[in-house]
Design a protein around this motif. Sequence first.
Motif, mmCIF file in Angstrom:
data_model
loop_
_atom_site.group_PDB
_atom_site.id
_atom_site.type_symbol
_atom_site.label_atom_id
_atom_site.label_comp_id
_atom_site.label_asym_id
_atom_site.label_seq_id
_atom_site.Cartn_x
_atom_site.Cartn_y
_atom_site.Cartn_z
ATOM 1 N N SER A 1 -29.588 -26.165 -42.104
ATOM 2 C CA SER A 1 -30.994 -26.237 -42.522
ATOM 3 C C SER A 1 -31.131 -26.718 -43.962
ATOM 4 C CB SER A 1 -31.665 -24.872 -42.358
ATOM 5 O OG SER A 1 -31.206 -23.944 -43.331
ATOM 6 N N LYS A 2 -30.117 -26.468 -44.789
ATOM 7 C CA LYS A 2 -30.153 -26.919 -46.183
ATOM 8 C C LYS A 2 -30.038 -28.438 -46.285
ATOM 9 C CE LYS A 2 -28.046 -22.654 -47.940
ATOM 10 N NZ LYS A 2 -26.852 -22.074 -48.617
ATOM 11 N N TRP A 3 -29.532 -29.068 -45.237
ATOM 12 C CA TRP A 3 -29.379 -30.526 -45.231
ATOM 13 C C TRP A 3 -30.583 -31.220 -44.596
ATOM 14 C CZ3 TRP A 3 -23.959 -29.675 -42.700
ATOM 15 C CH2 TRP A 3 -23.086 -29.131 -43.659
ATOM 16 N N MET A 4 -31.584 -30.442 -44.206
ATOM 17 C CA MET A 4 -32.783 -30.993 -43.574
ATOM 18 C C MET A 4 -33.890 -31.194 -44.602
ATOM 19 S SD MET A 4 -32.833 -28.571 -40.149
ATOM 20 C CE MET A 4 -34.277 -29.362 -39.422
ATOM 21 N N LYS A 5 -34.561 -32.333 -44.520
ATOM 22 C CA LYS A 5 -35.779 -32.529 -45.290
ATOM 23 C C LYS A 5 -36.905 -31.721 -44.643
ATOM 24 C CE LYS A 5 -34.393 -37.196 -46.652
ATOM 25 N NZ LYS A 5 -34.723 -38.651 -46.627
ATOM 26 N N GLN A 6 -38.038 -31.648 -45.305
ATOM 27 C CA GLN A 6 -39.114 -30.809 -44.792
ATOM 28 C C GLN A 6 -39.595 -31.267 -43.419
ATOM 29 O OE1 GLN A 6 -39.972 -27.921 -46.182
ATOM 30 N NE2 GLN A 6 -41.157 -27.598 -44.300
ATOM 31 N N LEU B 1 -29.959 -27.804 -24.581
ATOM 32 C CA LEU B 1 -30.380 -28.763 -25.604
ATOM 33 C C LEU B 1 -31.535 -28.156 -26.391
ATOM 34 C CD1 LEU B 1 -30.229 -30.477 -22.559
ATOM 35 C CD2 LEU B 1 -29.608 -32.191 -24.253
ATOM 36 N N PHE B 2 -31.458 -28.273 -27.708
ATOM 37 C CA PHE B 2 -32.463 -27.682 -28.588
ATOM 38 C C PHE B 2 -32.924 -28.700 -29.621
ATOM 39 C CE2 PHE B 2 -29.752 -24.252 -27.148
ATOM 40 C CZ PHE B 2 -30.634 -23.235 -26.825
ATOM 41 N N LEU B 3 -34.195 -28.620 -29.948
ATOM 42 C CA LEU B 3 -34.751 -29.399 -31.046
ATOM 43 C C LEU B 3 -35.365 -28.418 -32.037
ATOM 44 C CD1 LEU B 3 -35.102 -32.380 -31.876
ATOM 45 C CD2 LEU B 3 -37.380 -32.298 -30.866
ATOM 46 N N PHE C 1 -30.854 -16.814 -33.414
ATOM 47 C CA PHE C 1 -30.408 -17.056 -34.785
ATOM 48 C C PHE C 1 -31.373 -17.942 -35.557
ATOM 49 C CE2 PHE C 1 -26.588 -16.035 -32.368
ATOM 50 C CZ PHE C 1 -26.052 -15.023 -33.153
ATOM 51 N N GLN C 2 -32.594 -18.068 -35.057
ATOM 52 C CA GLN C 2 -33.618 -18.749 -35.838
ATOM 53 C C GLN C 2 -33.912 -17.914 -37.078
ATOM 54 O OE1 GLN C 2 -36.763 -20.757 -33.185
ATOM 55 N NE2 GLN C 2 -36.116 -18.995 -31.992
ATOM 56 N N GLN C 3 -34.110 -18.596 -38.190
ATOM 57 C CA GLN C 3 -34.279 -17.898 -39.454
ATOM 58 C C GLN C 3 -35.574 -18.336 -40.123
ATOM 59 O OE1 GLN C 3 -30.553 -18.200 -41.743
ATOM 60 N NE2 GLN C 3 -29.657 -18.997 -39.875
ATOM 61 N N SER C 4 -35.700 -17.939 -41.365
ATOM 62 C CA SER C 4 -36.908 -18.290 -42.106
ATOM 63 C C SER C 4 -36.999 -19.790 -42.349
ATOM 64 C CB SER C 4 -36.924 -17.553 -43.448
ATOM 65 O OG SER C 4 -35.774 -17.873 -44.213
ATOM 66 N N GLN C 5 -35.838 -20.493 -42.277
ATOM 67 C CA GLN C 5 -35.835 -21.917 -42.603
ATOM 68 C C GLN C 5 -36.192 -22.809 -41.413
ATOM 69 O OE1 GLN C 5 -33.281 -19.867 -43.148
ATOM 70 N NE2 GLN C 5 -32.700 -19.913 -45.311
ATOM 71 N N ILE C 6 -35.734 -22.469 -40.206
ATOM 72 C CA ILE C 6 -35.938 -23.353 -39.060
ATOM 73 C C ILE C 6 -36.386 -22.555 -37.842
ATOM 74 C CG2 ILE C 6 -34.261 -25.070 -39.842
ATOM 75 C CD1 ILE C 6 -32.292 -23.934 -37.801
ATOM 76 N N ARG C 7 -36.987 -23.265 -36.891
ATOM 77 C CA ARG C 7 -37.365 -22.646 -35.624
ATOM 78 C C ARG C 7 -37.214 -23.678 -34.516
ATOM 79 N NH1 ARG C 7 -42.438 -24.151 -33.784
ATOM 80 N NH2 ARG C 7 -43.798 -25.206 -35.285
ATOM 81 N N LYS D 1 -18.212 -20.115 -34.361
ATOM 82 C CA LYS D 1 -18.812 -18.785 -34.302
ATOM 83 C C LYS D 1 -19.790 -18.686 -35.475
ATOM 84 C CE LYS D 1 -14.748 -16.643 -32.175
ATOM 85 N NZ LYS D 1 -15.282 -16.692 -30.808
ATOM 86 N N ASN D 2 -20.337 -17.501 -35.716
ATOM 87 C CA ASN D 2 -21.229 -17.286 -36.862
ATOM 88 C C ASN D 2 -22.383 -18.293 -36.870
ATOM 89 O OD1 ASN D 2 -19.513 -15.207 -37.856
ATOM 90 N ND2 ASN D 2 -18.176 -16.758 -38.754
ATOM 91 N N TYR D 3 -23.128 -18.325 -35.760
ATOM 92 C CA TYR D 3 -24.206 -19.301 -35.623
ATOM 93 C C TYR D 3 -25.307 -19.107 -36.666
ATOM 94 C CZ TYR D 3 -22.151 -20.657 -31.150
ATOM 95 O OH TYR D 3 -21.307 -21.119 -30.173
ATOM 96 N N LYS D 4 -25.506 -17.878 -37.103
ATOM 97 C CA LYS D 4 -26.514 -17.640 -38.140
ATOM 98 C C LYS D 4 -26.165 -18.408 -39.406
ATOM 99 C CE LYS D 4 -28.639 -13.994 -40.935
ATOM 100 N NZ LYS D 4 -28.682 -12.533 -41.223
ATOM 101 N N ASP D 5 -24.913 -18.279 -39.859
ATOM 102 C CA ASP D 5 -24.484 -18.980 -41.069
ATOM 103 C C ASP D 5 -24.480 -20.490 -40.853
ATOM 104 O OD1 ASP D 5 -24.154 -16.553 -42.301
ATOM 105 O OD2 ASP D 5 -21.979 -16.486 -42.037
ATOM 106 N N LEU D 6 -24.071 -20.916 -39.659
ATOM 107 C CA LEU D 6 -23.998 -22.347 -39.375
ATOM 108 C C LEU D 6 -25.386 -22.989 -39.413
ATOM 109 C CD1 LEU D 6 -22.348 -24.814 -38.549
ATOM 110 C CD2 LEU D 6 -22.556 -24.077 -36.164
ATOM 111 N N LEU D 7 -26.358 -22.367 -38.756
ATOM 112 C CA LEU D 7 -27.711 -22.922 -38.756
ATOM 113 C C LEU D 7 -28.336 -22.872 -40.149
ATOM 114 C CD1 LEU D 7 -29.098 -21.537 -35.383
ATOM 115 C CD2 LEU D 7 -28.634 -23.931 -35.947
ATOM 116 N N GLN D 8 -28.027 -21.815 -40.890
ATOM 117 C CA GLN D 8 -28.548 -21.728 -42.254
ATOM 118 C C GLN D 8 -27.988 -22.856 -43.113
ATOM 119 O OE1 GLN D 8 -27.512 -18.151 -44.419
ATOM 120 N NE2 GLN D 8 -29.334 -18.305 -45.699
ATOM 121 N N LYS D 9 -26.698 -23.146 -42.953
ATOM 122 C CA LYS D 9 -26.084 -24.232 -43.718
ATOM 123 C C LYS D 9 -26.708 -25.574 -43.350
ATOM 124 C CE LYS D 9 -21.831 -24.300 -44.824
ATOM 125 N NZ LYS D 9 -20.367 -24.372 -44.973
#
Length: 227
Positions: free
Chosen positions: A91-96, A221-223, A142-148, A81-89
């Motif tokens: 995203s921190k492990w992603m390089k630019q 499926l999402f990229l 749940f797309q945020q400022s970090q990813i789309r 659950k909490n997909y917003k928090d999950l995607l935000q977490k």
Amino acid sequence: MATLLDVGCGWGSLSLYIAKKYSNCRITGICNSTTQKAFIEEQCREHQLKNVEIIVADISTLEMVASYDRIFSIEMFEHMKNYKDLLQKISKWMKQDSLLFVHHFCHKAFAYHFEHINEDDWITRYFFTGGTMPAANLLLHFQQSQIRSYQDWLANGKHYAQTSEAWLKRMDENMALIKPIIESTYGKDQAIKWTVCWRTFFIAVAELFGYNNGEEWMVALFLFKKK
């Protein structure tokens, strides 16, 4: 060397496949089971794979400073659950220039919780405790400022129905091998019950995803990429 993160790697099928096919990649898998970790590491020894590391952790509380070139998650989001928090977490492990690939099953229009209300809800209790059936477009909210989302697809549910039917067929054909595993896992007095549970699960999945010609419950499926 390219670095890959398998979030919710399970028994390691995808991680092991990539490790064998692309020896120049370093794969890190995250699972919540010491049994799964032991199995994957045994497979690595058997196939002389030196490019796989498995971390046992609860993804909801795991914190890491590492970053990866590619991240993928196959059928883990249904257990969360909490997909917003999950995607935000994640995203921190992603390089630019990283990409995140997510695969989950879904309903075409409605998201709903897997709820354990009574003893009849054993599939929720044993397979999807605390999880969610996402709607096809749920992650896009749940797309945020970090990813789309960079690309997304929907796969007809009949493919998944056929997969579940194949699992059932393989189970039935190998019952002599499976019976001792079920007995050691659940106990001899529970072996018949759990054999029926697993067969019922495969049948239920096949019927669910085959319903309405595969256009009701499907696979999304999402990229994603960094903004």
